[in-house]
Design a protein around this motif. Structure first.
Motif, PDB file in Angstrom:
ATOM      1  N   ARG A 178       0.845  -1.191   0.000  1.00  0.00           N
ATOM      2  CA  ARG A 178       0.000   0.000   0.000  1.00  0.00           C
ATOM      3  C   ARG A 178       0.888   1.251   0.000  1.00  0.00           C
ATOM      4  O   ARG A 178       0.970   1.975   0.993  1.00  0.00           O
ATOM      5  CB  ARG A 178      -0.951  -0.007   1.203  1.00  0.00           C
ATOM      6  CG  ARG A 178      -1.998  -1.115   1.166  1.00  0.00           C
ATOM      7  CD  ARG A 178      -2.944  -0.917  -0.004  1.00  0.00           C
ATOM      8  NE  ARG A 178      -3.959  -1.973  -0.123  1.00  0.00           N
ATOM      9  CZ  ARG A 178      -3.841  -3.029  -0.914  1.00  0.00           C
ATOM     10  NH1 ARG A 178      -2.734  -3.206  -1.643  1.00  0.00           N
ATOM     11  NH2 ARG A 178      -4.802  -3.928  -0.995  1.00  0.00           N
ATOM     12  N   PRO A 179       1.526   1.547  -1.114  1.00  0.00           N
ATOM     13  CA  PRO A 179       2.431   2.700  -1.192  1.00  0.00           C
ATOM     14  C   PRO A 179       1.675   4.029  -1.219  1.00  0.00           C
ATOM     15  O   PRO A 179       0.478   4.075  -1.547  1.00  0.00           O
ATOM     16  CB  PRO A 179       3.179   2.466  -2.507  1.00  0.00           C
ATOM     17  CG  PRO A 179       2.255   1.642  -3.315  1.00  0.00           C
ATOM     18  CD  PRO A 179       1.496   0.768  -2.355  1.00  0.00           C
ATOM     19  N   GLU A 180       2.394   5.088  -0.884  1.00  0.00           N
ATOM     20  CA  GLU A 180       1.769   6.412  -0.867  1.00  0.00           C
ATOM     21  C   GLU A 180       1.464   6.939  -2.278  1.00  0.00           C
ATOM     22  O   GLU A 180       0.499   7.671  -2.478  1.00  0.00           O
ATOM     23  CB  GLU A 180       2.668   7.422  -0.147  1.00  0.00           C
ATOM     24  CG  GLU A 180       2.756   7.245   1.347  1.00  0.00           C
ATOM     25  CD  GLU A 180       3.902   6.345   1.779  1.00  0.00           C
ATOM     26  OE1 GLU A 180       4.241   6.369   2.970  1.00  0.00           O
ATOM     27  OE2 GLU A 180       4.463   5.621   0.922  1.00  0.00           O
ATOM     28  N   LEU A 181       2.299   6.576  -3.241  1.00  0.00           N
ATOM     29  CA  LEU A 181       2.126   7.076  -4.610  1.00  0.00           C
ATOM     30  C   LEU A 181       1.922   5.894  -5.556  1.00  0.00           C
ATOM     31  O   LEU A 181       2.730   4.959  -5.580  1.00  0.00           O
ATOM     32  CB  LEU A 181       3.371   7.867  -5.040  1.00  0.00           C
ATOM     33  CG  LEU A 181       3.415   8.346  -6.499  1.00  0.00           C
ATOM     34  CD1 LEU A 181       2.277   9.318  -6.796  1.00  0.00           C
ATOM     35  CD2 LEU A 181       4.767   8.997  -6.801  1.00  0.00           C
ATOM     36  N   LEU A 182       0.851   5.950  -6.334  1.00  0.00           N
ATOM     37  CA  LEU A 182       0.563   4.923  -7.339  1.00  0.00           C
ATOM     38  C   LEU A 182       0.718   5.532  -8.727  1.00  0.00           C
ATOM     39  O   LEU A 182       0.181   6.615  -8.998  1.00  0.00           O
ATOM     40  CB  LEU A 182      -0.861   4.384  -7.174  1.00  0.00           C
ATOM     41  CG  LEU A 182      -1.164   3.633  -5.880  1.00  0.00           C
ATOM     42  CD1 LEU A 182      -2.650   3.284  -5.810  1.00  0.00           C
ATOM     43  CD2 LEU A 182      -0.317   2.365  -5.768  1.00  0.00           C
ATOM     44  N   VAL A 183       1.438   4.818  -9.603  1.00  0.00           N
ATOM     45  CA  VAL A 183       1.715   5.329 -10.943  1.00  0.00           C
ATOM     46  C   VAL A 183       1.361   4.255 -11.963  1.00  0.00           C
ATOM     47  O   VAL A 183       1.917   3.150 -11.933  1.00  0.00           O
ATOM     48  CB  VAL A 183       3.210   5.699 -11.097  1.00  0.00           C
ATOM     49  CG1 VAL A 183       3.441   6.373 -12.450  1.00  0.00           C
ATOM     50  CG2 VAL A 183       3.683   6.588  -9.956  1.00  0.00           C
ATOM     51  N   ASN A 184       0.437   4.582 -12.869  1.00  0.00           N
ATOM     52  CA  ASN A 184       0.094   3.646 -13.941  1.00  0.00           C
ATOM     53  C   ASN A 184       0.784   4.040 -15.234  1.00  0.00           C
ATOM     54  O   ASN A 184       0.589   5.138 -15.753  1.00  0.00           O
ATOM     55  CB  ASN A 184      -1.420   3.634 -14.182  1.00  0.00           C
ATOM     56  CG  ASN A 184      -1.781   2.739 -15.365  1.00  0.00           C
ATOM     57  OD1 ASN A 184      -1.291   1.611 -15.477  1.00  0.00           O
ATOM     58  ND2 ASN A 184      -2.615   3.228 -16.253  1.00  0.00           N
ATOM     59  N   VAL A 185       1.593   3.122 -15.763  1.00  0.00           N
ATOM     60  CA  VAL A 185       2.277   3.356 -17.039  1.00  0.00           C
ATOM     61  C   VAL A 185       1.999   2.164 -17.957  1.00  0.00           C
ATOM     62  O   VAL A 185       2.890   1.601 -18.582  1.00  0.00           O
ATOM     63  CB  VAL A 185       3.792   3.562 -16.839  1.00  0.00           C
ATOM     64  CG1 VAL A 185       4.390   4.240 -18.069  1.00  0.00           C
ATOM     65  CG2 VAL A 185       4.075   4.429 -15.621  1.00  0.00           C
ATOM     66  N   THR A 186       0.741   1.755 -18.000  1.00  0.00           N
ATOM     67  CA  THR A 186       0.268   0.688 -18.879  1.00  0.00           C
ATOM     68  C   THR A 186      -0.919   1.218 -19.668  1.00  0.00           C
ATOM     69  O   THR A 186      -1.440   2.299 -19.366  1.00  0.00           O
ATOM     70  CB  THR A 186      -0.185  -0.552 -18.077  1.00  0.00           C
ATOM     71  OG1 THR A 186      -1.451  -0.263 -17.453  1.00  0.00           O
ATOM     72  CG2 THR A 186       0.835  -0.942 -17.011  1.00  0.00           C
ATOM     73  N   PRO A 187      -1.424   0.475 -20.655  1.00  0.00           N
ATOM     74  CA  PRO A 187      -2.606   0.924 -21.399  1.00  0.00           C
ATOM     75  C   PRO A 187      -3.924   0.748 -20.654  1.00  0.00           C
ATOM     76  O   PRO A 187      -4.986   1.045 -21.205  1.00  0.00           O
ATOM     77  CB  PRO A 187      -2.582   0.042 -22.659  1.00  0.00           C
ATOM     78  CG  PRO A 187      -1.206  -0.514 -22.744  1.00  0.00           C
ATOM     79  CD  PRO A 187      -0.754  -0.653 -21.331  1.00  0.00           C
ATOM     80  N   ILE A 188      -3.884   0.265 -19.413  1.00  0.00           N
ATOM     81  CA  ILE A 188      -5.125   0.081 -18.655  1.00  0.00           C
ATOM     82  C   ILE A 188      -5.832   1.426 -18.511  1.00  0.00           C
ATOM     83  O   ILE A 188      -5.244   2.401 -18.040  1.00  0.00           O
ATOM     84  CB  ILE A 188      -4.847  -0.524 -17.272  1.00  0.00           C
ATOM     85  CG1 ILE A 188      -4.228  -1.920 -17.399  1.00  0.00           C
ATOM     86  CG2 ILE A 188      -6.135  -0.601 -16.444  1.00  0.00           C
ATOM     87  CD1 ILE A 188      -3.778  -2.522 -16.080  1.00  0.00           C
ATOM     88  N   GLY A 189      -7.097   1.474 -18.934  1.00  0.00           N
ATOM     89  CA  GLY A 189      -7.862   2.709 -18.868  1.00  0.00           C
ATOM     90  C   GLY A 189      -7.840   3.522 -20.149  1.00  0.00           C
ATOM     91  O   GLY A 189      -8.533   4.545 -20.249  1.00  0.00           O
ATOM     92  N   MET A 190      -7.072   3.065 -21.151  1.00  0.00           N
ATOM     93  CA  MET A 190      -6.965   3.821 -22.406  1.00  0.00           C
ATOM     94  C   MET A 190      -8.240   3.694 -23.224  1.00  0.00           C
ATOM     95  O   MET A 190      -8.784   2.597 -23.382  1.00  0.00           O
ATOM     96  CB  MET A 190      -5.774   3.317 -23.223  1.00  0.00           C
ATOM     97  CG  MET A 190      -5.538   4.075 -24.526  1.00  0.00           C
ATOM     98  SD  MET A 190      -4.122   3.420 -25.456  1.00  0.00           S
ATOM     99  CE  MET A 190      -2.779   3.871 -24.339  1.00  0.00           C
ATOM    100  N   GLN A 191      -8.703   4.817 -23.754  1.00  0.00           N
ATOM    101  CA  GLN A 191      -9.900   4.834 -24.586  1.00  0.00           C
ATOM    102  C   GLN A 191      -9.739   3.928 -25.798  1.00  0.00           C
ATOM    103  O   GLN A 191      -8.729   3.990 -26.503  1.00  0.00           O
ATOM    104  CB  GLN A 191     -10.173   6.267 -25.055  1.00  0.00           C
ATOM    105  CG  GLN A 191     -11.423   6.439 -25.883  1.00  0.00           C
ATOM    106  CD  GLN A 191     -11.659   7.901 -26.201  1.00  0.00           C
ATOM    107  OE1 GLN A 191     -11.827   8.726 -25.300  1.00  0.00           O
ATOM    108  NE2 GLN A 191     -11.674   8.234 -27.476  1.00  0.00           N
TER     109      GLN A 191
END
Length: 272
Positions: A178-191
Motif C-alpha cells: 500500500r504505497p503512498e504514490l501509485l503510478v500507472n504506465v500501462t494501457p489500462i484505462g486507455m480509450q
C-alpha cells in the motif's frame, strides 16, 4: 487564410503502432498560430528500418516515436541526447544534416510535473509497467529523489531489469503493498482499449494512497483518475504529460517556445 504548402515547407511526423490525432492537431495548430512554414503528419509502419531510412533520405526534420518503437529505433540513430541515453528509450528524433539524434521528452515532462506537484520524495511508490514509457517515468522518479519504490510488472525480465537499473524492487503484482504514490504506465484505462473501463490498481490500494499518477492521456479522465478524484486524492494526469512532452518536441523542431496561453489553446484544439 490557411497556410499554403510549398517546396520549402518542413515536414515533421510521428511513428506509432496506433497513430492518434493529438500530436498532429497540436503541432499544426501551433504552426498556424505562429506563422511557421511547417506541417505535421502521423504515420505507422511495419518496417521501422525503412521508415527511419526514409526520414533520413527525405530530410524530414523531426519525428515523434511512440509504442512499440521507442527502444527498437535506437539502433538506427546516430546520437542520443542524455535524456534518452541513460534510459535507452527515445520518443523524439531530430534530423540535422542527415544525422538523427534521439531525445526523450517524456522524461523531461514527467520530471517537470513531479517538481511542480511537490510530491514527498520520502514516499514509497508503485509503478505499474515496464515498457519504454515506464523507463522514462521510473528514471524521472529516481532522478527526482524517490528512493523507495516497486516496479509492478508481469514481465519478470523487463520488470527486474528496470527495477535493478533504478535501484527499486520488482514485484509481479501489487498484492498487499500500500504505497503512498501509485503510478500507472500501462494501457489500462486507455480509450478504445480492451481494459478501457478497468482500474489500474485495486480500489483499496487507491484509497490508501496519498497521490496518483496515470500517464494514459486519452481519455483525459481515466477510470483511475476519476476514482482518485472522487476520493479527494491529488493526481497527475496523462493529459498533462502529453502536452508538456509535445511542447518540448515543438521546441526541438522549431527552436521556438510558445507562450502558455497559446499552448493551452493548442491543447484544447488537439483534444477536440
Amino acid at each position: 487564410m490557411p497556410r499554403a504548402l510549398n517546396k520549402d515547407t518542413r515536414l515533421c511526423m510521428s511513428l506509432s503502432g496506433r497513430p492518434g490525432n493529438f500530436g498532429t492537431r497540436f503541432h499544426n495548430f501551433l504552426y498556424e498560430a505562429l506563422g511557421l512554414d511547417y506541417v505535421y503528419k502521423a504515420f505507422t509502419t511495419r518496417d521501422l528500418a525503412a521508415a527511419i531510412g526514409g526520414i533520413r533520405a527525405l530530410g524530414i526534420h523531426g519525428c515523434a516515436i511512440s509504442m512499440p518503437f521507442k527502444e527498437t529505433c535506437i539502433q538506427y540513430l546516430d546520437e542520443l541526447d542524455p535524456s534518452a541515453a541513460v534510459i535507452q528509450s527515445v520518443n523524439t528524433m531530430v534530423a540535422d544534416d542527415a544525422r538523427l539524434k534521439g531525445y526523450n521528452t517524456d522524461y523531461i515532462a514527467v520530471a517537470s510535473l513531479l517538481r511542480s506537484h511537490c510530491l514527498d520524495t520520502c514516499w514509497t511508490f508503485a509503478l505499474r509497467g515496464s515498457g519504454g514509457m515506464a523507463k522514462a517515468v521510473a528514471y524521472a522518479l529516481r532522478d527526482s529523489g524517490f528512493r523507495s519504490g516497486f516496479i509492478v510488472a508481469r514481465n519478470e525480465a523487463a520488470g527486474r531489469a528496470l527495477a535493478d537499473a533504478c535501484g527499486y524492487d520488482w514485484v509481479p503484482e501489487l498484492g498487499e503493498l500500500r504505497p503512498e504514490l501509485l503510478v500507472n504506465v500501462t494501457p489500462i484505462g486507455m480509450q478504445g482499449g480492451p481494459e478501457a473501463e478497468t482500474l489500474a490498481f485495486e480500489a483499496d490500494a487507491i484509497a490508501c494512497s496519498r497521490s496518483l499518477f496515470d500517464v494514459v492521456a486519452i481519455p483525459v479522465e481515466t477510470p483511475l483518475i476519476r476514482f482518485a478524484r472522487e476520493l479527494g486524492k491529488p493526481v497527475i494526469t496523462g493529459a498533462q504529460v502529453i502536452v508538456l512532452q509535445a511542447v518540448e518536441q515543438f521546441v526541438l523542431y522549431t527552436g521556438i517556445r510558445p507562450d502558455a496561453e497559446t499552448i493551452d489553446r493548442a491543447a484544447v484544439f488537439a483534444r477536440c
